[in-house]
Design a protein around this motif. Structure first.
Motif, short mmCIF file in Angstrom:
data_model
loop_
_atom_site.label_atom_id
_atom_site.label_comp_id
_atom_site.label_asym_id
_atom_site.label_seq_id
_atom_site.Cartn_x
_atom_site.Cartn_y
_atom_site.Cartn_z
N ALA A 78 0.88 -1.21 -0.10
CA ALA A 78 -0.52 -0.74 0.29
C ALA A 78 0.66 1.11 -0.16
O ALA A 78 0.44 2.29 -0.79
CB ALA A 78 -1.17 -0.26 1.48
N CYS A 79 2.44 0.90 0.57
CA CYS A 79 2.88 2.09 0.58
C CYS A 79 3.68 2.28 -1.00
O CYS A 79 3.65 4.05 -0.76
CB CYS A 79 3.81 1.93 1.37
SG CYS A 79 3.89 2.06 3.59
N LYS A 80 3.66 1.22 -1.00
CA LYS A 80 3.99 1.49 -2.82
C LYS A 80 3.12 2.45 -3.51
O LYS A 80 3.65 3.00 -4.39
CB LYS A 80 4.85 0.37 -2.99
CG LYS A 80 6.41 0.02 -2.34
CD LYS A 80 6.81 -1.53 -2.85
CE LYS A 80 7.67 -1.89 -2.34
NZ LYS A 80 7.98 -3.44 -2.92
N ASN A 81 2.02 1.77 -3.17
CA ASN A 81 0.96 2.53 -3.81
C ASN A 81 0.44 4.11 -4.18
O ASN A 81 0.73 4.27 -5.01
CB ASN A 81 -0.06 1.57 -4.39
CG ASN A 81 -0.19 0.58 -4.64
OD1 ASN A 81 0.60 -0.35 -5.26
ND2 ASN A 81 -1.34 -0.57 -4.03
N VAL A 82 0.49 4.13 -2.76
CA VAL A 82 0.40 5.70 -2.40
C VAL A 82 1.55 6.80 -2.91
O VAL A 82 0.96 7.71 -3.31
CB VAL A 82 0.34 5.88 -0.95
CG1 VAL A 82 0.05 6.98 -0.96
CG2 VAL A 82 -0.90 5.41 -0.36
#
Length: 306
Positions: free
Chosen positions: A113-117
């Motif tokens: 999720a961090c990579k996506n954001v």
């Protein structure tokens, strides 16, 4: 401050006391299924129902302290915890009660999720010249802790599902022309282009007749037609829960041909086959059992029936 949660079973959305004084908050949730629409209406109308599903200790549930570092003390916030899984993140809609300024925040702690954001923040920096995207205000990447972006709020009503129209086609053509760096690159032997990555009705707003597009965390380099096929099939699979492949393609055959004709491609079937393979792999990575099955069957259908 007391917070009310919706729905009573999933507790995905949390709204602050006084949220009905700000019309912005009532746009945060857009139900597509009839049962969800009825439940949402009852919940909004009945203060008694809301009180039954509320908490006076939101700090035990919501990341108020973490988000509070990046908003003014006079801000009130609504939260959406999203869907469980490796891509789960928290989205926040906020209003400064003094200035009436509005803002949108994505906050992630899980690695994927961090990579996506972070990817969304990087992409928004590069496409800020486009009229249909939100403006990035802040991007924070605290390694091994959290990633956060803050943007303007796009005005408009969430789009109801409808066939792809001329404006949507124009947007898809415009996106395909962009030269954007992102952490999502899907190589293929076929032609590729920049794409939104989740081009669906729930990520589209209509404001004064014009389309606005948000939720760019999956944006990147995909095979040509990825956004088009996502729009055509994803709503059918998630909302209608149907696998009527032949009828879907028949209903959208003209728009599919027009799209690929724009890129001087006569045979779009290999692109559909490659799309279904990629979607099947991506859904498998997320372990979405329902969509894994749908895209597996689409892959088989496009390979053996077209």
């Amino acid at each position: 401050m007391r917070y009310y949660y919706f729905n009573p079973f999933s507790r995905a959305y949390y709204f602050p006391k006084g949220f009905k004084n700000y019309s912005l908050f009532t746009t945060f949730y857009k139900p597509y299924k009839l049962s969800a629409r009825l439940m949402w209406q009852i919940w909004q109308i009945s203060s008694f129902v809301r009180y039954l599903f509320s908490t006076s200790h939101p700090e035990e549930i919501l990341p108020l302290e973490q988000i509070g570092q990046f908003v003014t003390p006079s801000s009130i916030l609504a939260f959406n915890f999203g869907t469980d899984g490796i891509e789960k993140k928290t989205t926040v809609l906020g209003v400064d009660t003094i200035t009436n300024d509005t803002f949108f925040i994505k906050y992630a702690t899980k690695e994927t999720a961090c990579k996506n954001v972070f990817n969304e923040g990087v992409v928004l920096q590069q496409i800020k010249h486009l009229s249909f995207v939100p403006t990035l205000q802040l991007i924070v990447n605290m390694e091994h802790e959290f990633t956060l972006i803050k943007t303007t709020v796009l005005s408009g009503e969430k789009m109801k599902h409808e066939p792809i129209n001329e404006e949507m086609l124009t947007i898809l053509f415009t996106l395909a022309d962009q030269q954007v760096e992102s952490n999502r690159i899907y190589d293929s032997n076929l032609r590729s282009c920049f794409a939104h990555g989740d081009f669906c009705p729930w990520n589209i707003l209509i404001y004064e007749g014009a389309i606005k597009l948000f939720d760019w965390e999956l944006a990147g380099q995909y095979l040509l037609g990825y956004d088009l096929f996502t729009y055509v099939f994803q709503y059918e699979f998630i909302v209608k829960e149907k696998m009527r492949f032949e009828l879907i393609l028949k209903e959208n055959s003209d728009i599919i041909q027009r799209y690929f004709h724009h890129f001087e491609i006569d045979n779009w079937i290999p692109y559909l086959q490659e799309f279904s393979k990629l979607r099947h792999r991506l859904e498998s990575d997320k372990n979405d059992i329902q969509l894994i099955e749908y895209y597996l069957r689409l892959k088989d259908f496009s390979t053996h029936n077209l």
